[in-house]
Design an enzyme around this catalytic site. Structure first.
Site, PDB file in Angstrom:
ATOM      1  N   ASP A   1      45.659 -23.623  10.128  1.00 50.12           N
ATOM      2  CA  ASP A   1      45.492 -25.065  10.289  1.00 50.12           C
ATOM      3  C   ASP A   1      44.610 -25.541   9.134  1.00 50.12           C
ATOM      4  OD1 ASP A   1      45.262 -27.679  11.564  1.00 50.12           O
ATOM      5  OD2 ASP A   1      43.252 -27.043  12.124  1.00 50.12           O
TER       6      ASP A   1
ATOM      7  N   ASP B   1      41.701 -24.533  15.093  1.00 52.05           N
ATOM      8  CA  ASP B   1      40.466 -24.908  15.786  1.00 52.05           C
ATOM      9  C   ASP B   1      40.609 -26.070  16.746  1.00 52.05           C
ATOM     10  OD1 ASP B   1      40.706 -26.992  13.745  1.00 52.05           O
ATOM     11  OD2 ASP B   1      38.648 -27.504  14.307  1.00 52.05           O
TER      12      ASP B   1
ATOM     13  N   ASP C   1      46.108 -27.269  18.037  1.00 53.44           N
ATOM     14  CA  ASP C   1      46.468 -25.896  17.665  1.00 53.44           C
ATOM     15  C   ASP C   1      46.574 -24.974  18.873  1.00 53.44           C
ATOM     16  OD1 ASP C   1      46.242 -26.536  14.877  1.00 53.44           O
ATOM     17  OD2 ASP C   1      44.070 -26.399  15.093  1.00 53.44           O
TER      18      ASP C   1
END
Length: 731
Positions: free
Chosen positions: A451, A630, A634
């Site tokens: 991410d 995080d 996600d």
């Protein structure tokens, strides 16, 4: 703040009868809803000082009966009266420097205690204490005690050992019985038989005044088996249900507008069609459409988009988003289990269930091992009954020795011992292993998906090129920025302060929801905010704009790269892994970051369900994916990946969904984790080889009658110790 006494009306409902329910009953029901237990998440709680400071601060609040901090779960549980609200406690803690978020206590019951772990530890302690005492008595027998003295020591040993085996062996007996009822031979079946046979033979030998009793073998077996079970449990115990944590993030209360009056009630009572008021700084409790008000909404937890987006009449909003600048009135389209946040929790639950079906090497080996153990033991019994002309005592002794010597204790320790050793090594590097099979899966990884916001970057905007602007423009912008809580405004004010530029004397500062901040300076109006509002041309990169004396100034920002990000990406690529970048952020910042880090495969504007779908698509092509993320957006992808890592700064739900937590800011240990995982996989294979080699040598000795049950127990213990020592080589 609205009080209980103001809640005289019922929330809007599809049922017309609700409108005539007496106000007194409504108020009483709402009091009951608000009384009792409040649970707050403390994501940054560390150390005993935090415990004492938070508990002392909360217990000083009138109406709070008790406050207890659980540092492991990073939560505080509060028992309070009707006059105490979670919102007030969150604000109080924030003033004292403790970040806090409200959780729904009704959805956290399964994660409050670790009863199984405490139960195993208690039984392990009892087994250890008994083993030491029985071994002391056995030394006396081995030293030459005979006849009545030997029998007395045997009976005393039995008085200690039999209750211990019955108590300490409960986890194995229950599991074995459950397996047999299902028509299966699990690993606990031979373990239970070994414990029962060793104890039964010992009672028989003692009653017959035999020279040998094996109470020490039975208790030693129980101790080592419990040790393996406890090590295995500890590697899994921290991994709690991410779906439960996501559900707990849903806002427990909402402010419903009934005939223009504000009524605070539980979110479960809200139905589609209700009007809900969302104050600035509050999280959305429902999905809906804005019918009044203008503001900016932070969607970073849901989409990863680092910049807030404007929200006005007709705009769709979702549960979990944060209202930033102005009050919004939202007409509910979905509440409770129908919200986008709850649907995301369902996605996680499905992906999490798929992950738990991953079977460890030890489990797979036990399916073939357990039937073989029983076959050998029964074969030995039958053969020696025939060979000795029906000597039951001799046949049972040899059969028990075979069962004990082939007891899958070393096999059960093979994986937990390595995981525990590797976990200690990774912890010193700043990584916490949460799941028992995480290392096993991490060793198989060939693709890494990152991410962006909060993972490869810190999620903190930083102004660039302030020195390129006139100092007067920066001073005016800093003065306006100081009056806003917008992330870019805060970053701009901090950047000016760091550059030593004092704010200008701007007056009449006010925030215009959805647009920016304006004020008066030297007789003219100045504005800081969106491009079109300030009469500027929007740039492709992240920026905020200043309108000053008929001129427009664009202040651009970049996100701070997380320490070790470049090293981690290079090391993973050097190890032959495919590295990808998925982000919900805009195209330009994602492209710039990918170029900077040398990541060729990247995608921007990716929704949470798209991330999970992409990970699933990679898995369908045979790729073993490591997901590093995080945010709430996600979480489904973290749960769906073959193995997952999240930073300690991540949202609680993301940390729970992941298999490994990165404790520091530096990303470089991720490459170390992959390397150590591959070493661990080799150690696990070596442990299986040790266990198998031990059986190849020891089983024939037991089959020909050259090993007593006690010698078998000692040999079994030696194999367990060898497996543990091999695992410790990782350190």
């Amino acid at each position: 703040m609205t009080t209980v006494e103001d809640f005289g009306r019922a929330p809007a409902s599809a049922c017309p009868a609700c409108a005539v329910v007496p106000a007194a009953e409504r108020i009483a029901a709402m009091r009951a809803d608000r009384e009792g237990r409040i649970v707050l998440s403390l994501p940054k709680a560390e150390g005993a000082q935090t415990i004492s400071a938070v508990e002392r601060l909360l217990q000083d609040v009138p109406g709070v009966r008790s406050a207890r901090v659980n540092l492991t779960l990073k939560r505080v549980s509060i028992e309070a009266g009707a006059g105490v609200t979670a919102k007030g406690l969150v604000a109080l803690l924030a003033e004292a420097g403790h970040e806090a978020h409200e959780l729904d206590p009704g959805l956290l019951s399964a994660t409050e205690t670790d009863r199984q772990g405490r139960d195993l530890l208690m039984r392990l302690g009892v087994a250890f204490f008994s083993m030491m005492n029985v071994m002391l008595l056995s030394v006396a027998v081995w030293s030459g005690a005979e006849d009545a003295t030997r029998d007395l020591f045997h009976w005393i040993s039995g008085a200690i050992a039999l209750p211990t085996v019955i108590f300490a062996g409960q986890p194995f007996f229950k599991s074995a019985w459950a397996s047999l009822r299902q028509g299966k031979l699990g690993m606990d079946v031979p373990i239970s038989l070994a414990l029962i046979l060793a104890s039964s033979i010992s009672v028989y030998e003692t009653a017959m005044s035999g020279h040998h009793a094996y109470f020490d073998a039975a208790v030693m077996l129980a101790f080592f088996l419990l040790l393996g079970r406890y090590l295995d449990h500890r590697t899994r115990a921290i991994a709690r249900s991410a779906a439960e944590e996501l559900a707990a993030l849903e806002v427990p209360r909402a402010i419903v507008l009934v005939d223009g009056e504000e009524v605070e009630t539980v979110t479960s009572a809200v139905v589609p069609g209700d009007l809900v008021l969302i104050r600035p700084g509050a999280r959305m409790p429902v999905d809906g459409v804005v019918v009044a008000g203008a503001s900016e909404v932070d969607r970073s937890l849901l989409t990863g988009e680092s910049l807030p987006v404007p929200a006005g009449e007709g705009c769709q909003v979702s549960a979990g988003e944060v209202n930033l600048t102005g009050p919004l009135t939202v007409r509910v389209t979905a509440a409770g289990k129908d919200t986008s946040l709850h649907r995301m929790a369902d996605l996680v639950a499905v992906a999490e269930g798929a992950k738990t079906r991953y079977t460890s090497l030890a489990d797979r080996a036990s399916k073939a091992y357990s039937p073989l153990v029983h076959l050998l033991s029964f074969t030995a019994f039958g053969y020696w009954m025939w060979a000795t002309g029906g000597d039951l005592r001799h046949a049972i002794n040899i059969s028990a020795a075979v069962l004990i010597i082939t007891c899958p204790c070393a096999l059960g320790l093979a994986v937990p011992a390595v995981v525990t050793s590797a976990s200690g090594r990774l912890f010193r590097k700043g990584l916490l292993i949460k799941h028992g099979t995480a290392l096993e899966r991490l060793a198989e990884v060939d693709t890494v998906v990152f991410d962006k916001t909060g993972t490869l970057t810190l999620g903190v905007p930083k102004p660039v090129g302030l020195a390129d602007h006139p100092q007067q423009a920066v001073a005016v912008a800093a003065a306006l920025a100081a009056g806003s809580s917008h992330p870019l405004a805060r970053a701009l004010a901090e950047g000016a302060r760091t550059a030593g530029i004092a704010p200008a004397g701007v007056t009449a500062i006010r925030e215009v929801p959805g647009h920016g901040i304006e004020g008066e300076w030297q007789g003219g109006r100045v504005r800081l905010g969106r491009a079109e509002w300030c009469g500027a041309e929007a740039l492709p990169e992240t920026a905020t704009y200043l309108s000053l004396a008929g001129e427009a100034h664009a202040f651009t920002f970049t996100d701070r790269l997380r320490p070790g990000a470049e090293q981690a990406v290079r090391a993973l690529q050097a190890a032959g892994m495919q590295v990808e970048l998925l982000s919900g952020d805009a195209d330009a910042p994602v492209r710039d970051l990918a170029t900077r880090l040398g990541i060729a495969d990247w995608r921007a504007g990716v929704l949470p369900e798209d991330k999970a779908a992409h990970v699933a698509a990679l898995a369908a092509r045979g790729r073993k994916v490591l997901m590093v993320g995080d945010g709430l957006n996600d979480t489904a992808a973290l749960a769906a990946a073959h193995v997952s890592i999240s930073p300690a700064s991540a949202l609680d739900a993301a940390r729970v969904a992941s298999d490994i937590v990165l404790l520091g800011q530096d990303l470089s240990p991720i490459a170390d984790a992959v390397r150590i995982a591959r070493q661990s996989a080799r150690r696990i294979v070596e442990n299986f080889a040790i266990s198998g080699g031990y059986n190849v040598i020891a089983v024939p000795i037991a089959l020909v009658g050259m090993a007593t049950p006690l010698a078998a127990a000692l040999a079994m213990s030696l194999s367990s110790i060898t497996v543990t020592l091999n695992a410790m080589r990782l350190k």
